[in-house]
Design a protein around this motif. Structure first.
Motif, PDB file in Angstrom:
ATOM      1  N   GLN A 115     -11.320   7.162  -2.901  1.00 44.65           N
ATOM      2  CA  GLN A 115     -10.320   6.064  -2.977  1.00 44.65           C
ATOM      3  C   GLN A 115     -10.519   4.873  -3.813  1.00 44.65           C
ATOM      4  O   GLN A 115      -9.723   4.360  -4.542  1.00 44.65           O
ATOM      5  CB  GLN A 115      -9.944   5.770  -1.265  1.00 44.65           C
ATOM      6  N   VAL A 118      -9.555   5.906  -7.370  1.00 42.54           N
ATOM      7  CA  VAL A 118      -8.157   5.943  -7.505  1.00 42.54           C
ATOM      8  C   VAL A 118      -7.557   4.292  -7.750  1.00 42.54           C
ATOM      9  O   VAL A 118      -6.870   4.041  -8.648  1.00 42.54           O
ATOM     10  CB  VAL A 118      -7.388   6.612  -6.300  1.00 42.54           C
ATOM     11  N   LYS A 119      -8.251   3.572  -6.952  1.00 47.97           N
ATOM     12  CA  LYS A 119      -7.964   1.968  -7.088  1.00 47.97           C
ATOM     13  C   LYS A 119      -8.434   1.540  -8.410  1.00 47.97           C
ATOM     14  O   LYS A 119      -7.734   0.595  -9.039  1.00 47.97           O
ATOM     15  CB  LYS A 119      -8.564   1.454  -5.847  1.00 47.97           C
ATOM     16  N   LYS A 122      -5.979   2.881 -11.029  1.00 46.05           N
ATOM     17  CA  LYS A 122      -4.757   2.113 -11.173  1.00 46.05           C
ATOM     18  C   LYS A 122      -4.816   0.819 -11.741  1.00 46.05           C
ATOM     19  O   LYS A 122      -4.047   0.113 -12.369  1.00 46.05           O
ATOM     20  CB  LYS A 122      -4.299   2.237  -9.750  1.00 46.05           C
ATOM     21  N   PHE A 125      -4.364   0.543 -15.343  1.00 45.60           N
ATOM     22  CA  PHE A 125      -3.073   0.769 -15.794  1.00 45.60           C
ATOM     23  C   PHE A 125      -2.065  -0.387 -15.508  1.00 45.60           C
ATOM     24  O   PHE A 125      -1.046  -0.352 -15.788  1.00 45.60           O
ATOM     25  CB  PHE A 125      -2.503   1.953 -15.475  1.00 45.60           C
ATOM     26  N   LYS A 126      -2.526  -1.570 -15.008  1.00 41.63           N
ATOM     27  CA  LYS A 126      -1.666  -2.535 -14.371  1.00 41.63           C
ATOM     28  C   LYS A 126      -1.258  -3.324 -15.636  1.00 41.63           C
ATOM     29  O   LYS A 126      -2.061  -3.587 -16.393  1.00 41.63           O
ATOM     30  CB  LYS A 126      -2.326  -3.457 -13.253  1.00 41.63           C
TER      31      LYS A 126
END
Length: 126
Positions: A115, A118-119, A122, A125-126
């Motif tokens: 997890q 994954v964070k 992410k 890609f913000k």
């Protein structure tokens, strides 16, 4: 209840008149109701037969994986798990606080690590 109302309640001493803290006051007063991960990997410890232990279930203890009483102020709703070792042995005690077989590690930290990964991906890609 928002944080400013909570601070006013504490300043005026309203929480002192309550026998138990109001559940609405707990989240805004820096107390956690969910355990926090003390580490991502389990602790390997040697247990002695017949000795009583208190495993930190909240994650706030400075003496991980064992309880030092910090839960009283940081997470009063989360109590340590007390257990007695049946024999002398080395075991892996959970540090992520997500295990289903507390206090022993069941591999849940792998899910926590995934997890986190994954964070972080992410966030790129913000």
């Amino acid at each position: 209840m928002n944080a400013s109302i909570c601070l006013v309640a504490v300043r005026r001493g309203w929480t002192q008149r309550l026998r138990r803290p109001s559940p609405s006051l707990v989240p805004c007063c820096l107390q956690s109701t969910q355990p926090v991960a003390a580490a991502r990997l389990p602790y390997r410890v040697k247990l002695s037969a017949g000795k009583r232990y208190a495993w930190c279930a909240c994650g706030h203890s400075k003496k991980q994986p064992f309880c030092d009483g910090t839960h009283v102020s940081k997470a009063p709703t989360i109590q340590p798990l007390r257990f007695t070792a049946d024999k002398d042995k080395a075991v892996m005690l959970c540090a992520c606080k997500q295990t289903k077989g507390a206090p022993y590690c069941d591999g849940s930290h792998l899910k926590v690590i995934f997890q986190d990964l994954v964070k972080s991906i992410k966030g790129v890609f913000k």
